[in-house]
Motif scaffolding. Structure first.
Motif, PDB file in Angstrom:
ATOM      1  N   ALA A 294       0.855  -1.224   0.135  1.00 24.77           N
ATOM      2  CA  ALA A 294       0.032  -0.015  -0.073  1.00 24.77           C
ATOM      3  C   ALA A 294       0.680   1.317  -0.154  1.00 24.77           C
ATOM      4  O   ALA A 294       2.085   1.078   0.143  1.00 24.77           O
ATOM      5  N   PHE A 295       0.293   2.407  -0.189  1.00 27.61           N
ATOM      6  CA  PHE A 295       0.971   3.480  -0.343  1.00 27.61           C
ATOM      7  C   PHE A 295       1.683   4.050   0.979  1.00 27.61           C
ATOM      8  O   PHE A 295       0.784   3.819   1.925  1.00 27.61           O
ATOM      9  N   GLU A 296       2.689   4.495   1.119  1.00 30.97           N
ATOM     10  CA  GLU A 296       3.227   5.047   2.115  1.00 30.97           C
ATOM     11  C   GLU A 296       2.668   6.519   2.325  1.00 30.97           C
ATOM     12  O   GLU A 296       2.405   6.927   3.425  1.00 30.97           O
ATOM     13  N   GLN A 297       2.686   7.239   1.254  1.00 27.87           N
ATOM     14  CA  GLN A 297       1.888   8.483   1.061  1.00 27.87           C
ATOM     15  C   GLN A 297       0.924   8.307   0.071  1.00 27.87           C
ATOM     16  O   GLN A 297       1.133   7.817  -0.956  1.00 27.87           O
ATOM     17  N   SER A 298      -0.364   9.058   0.320  1.00 34.26           N
ATOM     18  CA  SER A 298      -1.203   8.852  -0.803  1.00 34.26           C
ATOM     19  C   SER A 298      -2.136  10.267  -0.926  1.00 34.26           C
ATOM     20  O   SER A 298      -2.435  10.836   0.222  1.00 34.26           O
ATOM     21  N   PRO A 299      -2.132  10.622  -1.973  1.00 31.08           N
ATOM     22  CA  PRO A 299      -3.063  11.854  -1.944  1.00 31.08           C
ATOM     23  C   PRO A 299      -4.154  12.163  -1.280  1.00 31.08           C
ATOM     24  O   PRO A 299      -4.822  13.168  -0.773  1.00 31.08           O
ATOM     25  N   ASP A 300      -5.068  11.034  -1.159  1.00 29.67           N
ATOM     26  CA  ASP A 300      -6.179  11.141  -0.342  1.00 29.67           C
ATOM     27  C   ASP A 300      -6.023  10.813   0.983  1.00 29.67           C
ATOM     28  O   ASP A 300      -7.072  10.658   1.983  1.00 29.67           O
ATOM     29  N   ARG A 301      -4.689  10.811   1.514  1.00 20.97           N
ATOM     30  CA  ARG A 301      -4.341  10.590   3.031  1.00 20.97           C
ATOM     31  C   ARG A 301      -4.948   9.281   3.575  1.00 20.97           C
ATOM     32  O   ARG A 301      -5.752   9.409   4.698  1.00 20.97           O
TER      33      ARG A 301
ATOM     34  N   ALA B  39      -7.351   4.631  -2.721  1.00 23.64           N
ATOM     35  CA  ALA B  39      -6.100   3.751  -3.478  1.00 23.64           C
ATOM     36  C   ALA B  39      -6.683   2.248  -3.526  1.00 23.64           C
ATOM     37  O   ALA B  39      -7.548   1.846  -2.455  1.00 23.64           O
ATOM     38  N   ARG B  40      -6.088   1.658  -4.390  1.00 26.08           N
ATOM     39  CA  ARG B  40      -6.710   0.602  -4.723  1.00 26.08           C
ATOM     40  C   ARG B  40      -6.419  -0.743  -3.886  1.00 26.08           C
ATOM     41  O   ARG B  40      -6.695  -1.865  -4.047  1.00 26.08           O
ATOM     42  N   ASP B  41      -5.402  -0.353  -2.941  1.00 24.38           N
ATOM     43  CA  ASP B  41      -5.269  -1.344  -1.615  1.00 24.38           C
ATOM     44  C   ASP B  41      -6.465  -1.695  -0.985  1.00 24.38           C
ATOM     45  O   ASP B  41      -6.683  -2.579  -0.363  1.00 24.38           O
TER      46      ASP B  41
ATOM     47  N   MET C 193       8.385   2.244  -5.300  1.00 23.36           N
ATOM     48  CA  MET C 193       7.685   1.441  -6.398  1.00 23.36           C
ATOM     49  C   MET C 193       7.968   1.202  -7.627  1.00 23.36           C
ATOM     50  O   MET C 193       7.848   0.323  -8.400  1.00 23.36           O
ATOM     51  N   LYS C 194       9.148   2.173  -8.022  1.00 25.32           N
ATOM     52  CA  LYS C 194       9.697   2.125  -9.430  1.00 25.32           C
ATOM     53  C   LYS C 194      11.080   1.306  -9.291  1.00 25.32           C
ATOM     54  O   LYS C 194      11.660   1.346 -10.274  1.00 25.32           O
ATOM     55  N   GLN C 195      11.541   0.905  -8.098  1.00 26.49           N
ATOM     56  CA  GLN C 195      12.831   0.091  -7.895  1.00 26.49           C
ATOM     57  C   GLN C 195      12.645  -1.244  -8.354  1.00 26.49           C
ATOM     58  O   GLN C 195      11.509  -1.836  -8.347  1.00 26.49           O
TER      59      GLN C 195
ATOM     60  N   GLY D 299       5.077  -1.252 -11.536  1.00 29.78           N
ATOM     61  CA  GLY D 299       5.598  -0.194 -10.464  1.00 29.78           C
ATOM     62  C   GLY D 299       4.580   0.576  -9.689  1.00 29.78           C
ATOM     63  O   GLY D 299       4.694   1.617  -9.361  1.00 29.78           O
ATOM     64  N   GLN D 300       3.445  -0.233  -9.448  1.00 29.21           N
ATOM     65  CA  GLN D 300       2.209   0.160  -8.675  1.00 29.21           C
ATOM     66  C   GLN D 300       2.038  -0.419  -7.439  1.00 29.21           C
ATOM     67  O   GLN D 300       2.478  -1.548  -7.210  1.00 29.21           O
ATOM     68  N   ILE D 301       0.890   0.042  -6.657  1.00 26.29           N
ATOM     69  CA  ILE D 301       0.220  -0.754  -5.701  1.00 26.29           C
ATOM     70  C   ILE D 301      -1.070  -1.254  -6.079  1.00 26.29           C
ATOM     71  O   ILE D 301      -1.291  -0.320  -6.926  1.00 26.29           O
ATOM     72  N   PRO D 302      -1.939  -1.997  -5.780  1.00 33.27           N
ATOM     73  CA  PRO D 302      -1.151  -3.019  -4.633  1.00 33.27           C
ATOM     74  C   PRO D 302      -0.522  -4.389  -5.274  1.00 33.27           C
ATOM     75  O   PRO D 302      -0.892  -4.654  -6.449  1.00 33.27           O
TER      76      PRO D 302
ATOM     77  N   PHE E 255      -0.340  -9.117  -8.884  1.00 32.28           N
ATOM     78  CA  PHE E 255      -0.782  -7.400  -9.201  1.00 32.28           C
ATOM     79  C   PHE E 255      -1.881  -7.628  -9.837  1.00 32.28           C
ATOM     80  O   PHE E 255      -2.700  -8.629  -9.900  1.00 32.28           O
ATOM     81  N   GLU E 256      -2.633  -6.317  -9.962  1.00 30.08           N
ATOM     82  CA  GLU E 256      -3.929  -6.149 -10.370  1.00 30.08           C
ATOM     83  C   GLU E 256      -4.865  -6.354  -9.333  1.00 30.08           C
ATOM     84  O   GLU E 256      -5.284  -7.429  -8.813  1.00 30.08           O
ATOM     85  N   SER E 257      -5.648  -5.326  -8.955  1.00 30.89           N
ATOM     86  CA  SER E 257      -6.572  -5.225  -7.595  1.00 30.89           C
ATOM     87  C   SER E 257      -7.753  -6.464  -8.156  1.00 30.89           C
ATOM     88  O   SER E 257      -7.968  -7.109  -7.182  1.00 30.89           O
ATOM     89  N   GLY E 258      -8.145  -6.085  -9.246  1.00 31.53           N
ATOM     90  CA  GLY E 258      -9.126  -7.179  -9.556  1.00 31.53           C
ATOM     91  C   GLY E 258      -9.082  -8.864  -9.543  1.00 31.53           C
ATOM     92  O   GLY E 258      -9.628  -9.706  -8.959  1.00 31.53           O
TER      93      GLY E 258
HETATM   94  N1  GTB Z   1      -5.222  -1.678 -12.723  1.00 35.83           N
HETATM   95  C1  GTB Z   1      -4.333  -1.772 -11.526  1.00 35.83           C
HETATM   96  C2  GTB Z   1      -5.097  -2.489 -10.250  1.00 35.83           C
HETATM   97  O1  GTB Z   1      -6.330  -2.319 -10.412  1.00 35.83           O
HETATM   98  O2  GTB Z   1      -4.453  -2.803  -9.324  1.00 35.83           O
HETATM   99  C3  GTB Z   1      -4.082  -0.147 -11.265  1.00 35.83           C
HETATM  100  C4  GTB Z   1      -3.008  -0.118  -9.969  1.00 35.83           C
HETATM  101  C5  GTB Z   1      -2.902   1.474  -9.764  1.00 35.83           C
HETATM  102  O3  GTB Z   1      -3.366   2.544 -10.419  1.00 35.83           O
HETATM  103  N2  GTB Z   1      -2.070   1.863  -8.481  1.00 35.83           N
HETATM  104  C6  GTB Z   1      -1.878   3.144  -8.068  1.00 35.83           C
HETATM  105  C7  GTB Z   1      -0.455   3.550  -8.420  1.00 35.83           C
HETATM  106  O4  GTB Z   1       0.154   2.482  -7.631  1.00 35.83           O
HETATM  107  C8  GTB Z   1      -2.599   3.118  -6.859  1.00 35.83           C
HETATM  108  S1  GTB Z   1      -4.315   3.124  -6.837  1.00 35.83           S
HETATM  109  N3  GTB Z   1      -0.026   4.702  -8.633  1.00 35.83           N
HETATM  110  C9  GTB Z   1       1.244   4.974  -8.630  1.00 35.83           C
HETATM  111  C10 GTB Z   1       1.992   4.966 -10.050  1.00 35.83           C
HETATM  112  O5  GTB Z   1       1.313   4.506 -10.832  1.00 35.83           O
HETATM  113  O6  GTB Z   1       3.084   5.427  -9.815  1.00 35.83           O
HETATM  114  C11 GTB Z   1      -4.763   4.867  -7.799  1.00 35.83           C
HETATM  115  C12 GTB Z   1      -5.193   5.783  -6.826  1.00 35.83           C
HETATM  116  C13 GTB Z   1      -4.080   6.656  -6.105  1.00 35.83           C
HETATM  117  C14 GTB Z   1      -4.464   7.646  -5.227  1.00 35.83           C
HETATM  118  C15 GTB Z   1      -5.814   7.924  -5.137  1.00 35.83           C
HETATM  119  N4  GTB Z   1      -6.117   8.867  -4.153  1.00 35.83           N
HETATM  120  O7  GTB Z   1      -5.221   9.234  -3.415  1.00 35.83           O
HETATM  121  O8  GTB Z   1      -7.410   9.453  -4.440  1.00 35.83           O
HETATM  122  C16 GTB Z   1      -6.863   7.033  -5.886  1.00 35.83           C
HETATM  123  C17 GTB Z   1      -6.389   6.278  -6.746  1.00 35.83           C
END
Ligand code: GTB
Length: 224
Positions: A11-18, A23-25, A49-51, A61-64, A74-77
């Motif tokens: 999951a995000f250590e920092q997330s725009p929505d706090r 976020a998809r975790d 995430m990009k390492q 390079g994403q979560i979750p 990977f892929e939340s679905g």
């Molecule tokens: N299709 C993939 C899935 O369903 O797992 C998409 C994964 C994805 O988009 N992950 C995003 C991510 O890691 C986080 S969820 N982004 C970083 C990057 O790409 O570098 C998208 C998300 C992030 C934050 C908010 N928010 O704060 O409101 C909402 C949604």
């Protein structure tokens, strides 16, 4: 049934929505809570995430992500589907009803989420473009068509096809991204549908756990 090994998600250590559930975790946490499967969370920074180490788990390079023994997903679905396959409670036993619930999972990520993402990308990244004012209503109209279709199908039902399923979990998670936009106001049944999802104890537990990361209440023991 709990899995023999405690899975670890990222999951995000920092997330725009706090940590307010967007976020998809969140959908993975929600599925794990619905089935009563304990899990660990490893928080990752945007840089991490990009390492290579994280890209070995997630090619984009994403979560979750989801790790359970030798299995990495990977892929939340796909992760929610795996959880639903391995536990009772998120997919019906009847084969046809199960196939329909899975269809709704795909509909959520493949048919409903794309126009929502299109709107959010347009607003977030294209506001300074000369064509923004022309494009925005087109994107909104396309989304309204999709929401109208979903609203018509849901009608007065509580859930999309009988009892709550992973299909509803994914659909509610996807629709939640629109909550702040006002676009859902035209569809009271979709608003009530989302509220029913949010009212589920498992949703609340998942929401609180995600929020705890940002309120300093995330327990170190949760970190995988
Ligand atoms: N299709 C993939 C899935 O369903 O797992 C998409 C994964 C994805 O988009 N992950 C995003 C991510 O890691 C986080 S969820 N982004 C970083 C990057 O790409 O570098 C998208 C998300 C992030 C934050 C908010 N928010 O704060 O409101 C909402 C949604």
């Amino acid at each position: 049934m709990t899995l023999p090994m405690t899975p670890t998600i990222t999951a995000f250590e920092q997330s725009p929505d706090r940590g307010r559930g967007l976020a998809r975790d969140m959908r993975v946490r929600w599925a794990l809570e619905e089935v009563g499967q304990p899990y660990k969370v490893r928080l990752v920074s945007f840089a991490a995430m990009k390492q290579a180490a994280h890209r070995a788990l997630h090619p984009f390079g994403q979560i979750p992500t989801f790790e359970e023994g030798d299995l990495v997903l990977f892929e939340s679905g796909s992760i929610v589907f795996h959880i639903a396959q391995c536990h009772a409670g998120l997919l019906p036993v009847d084969a046809n009803a199960r196939a329909r619930a899975i269809t709704w999972m795909f509909a959520a990520v493949n048919t409903v989420e794309p126009p929502i993402l299109d709107l959010q990308t347009t607003k977030l990244l294209e506001g300074d473009k000369p064509w923004y004012a022309q494009r925005l209503p087109l994107v909104e109209d396309r989304l309204r068509v999709r929401l109208g279709e979903l609203s018509a199908r849901l009608g007065r039902a509580d859930w999309l096809d009988g009892a709550f399923s992973a299909g509803d979990l994914m659909m509610v998670a996807v629709l939640l991204r629109l909550k702040a936009s006002g676009l859902l106001d035209q569809y009271p049944n979709l608003c009530a549908y989302i509220a029913r999802g949010e009212a589920r104890p498992a949703y609340q537990q998942a929401f609180d756990a995600q929020l705890a990361v940002f309120t300093g209440k995330h327990r170190p023991a949760d970190v995988g």
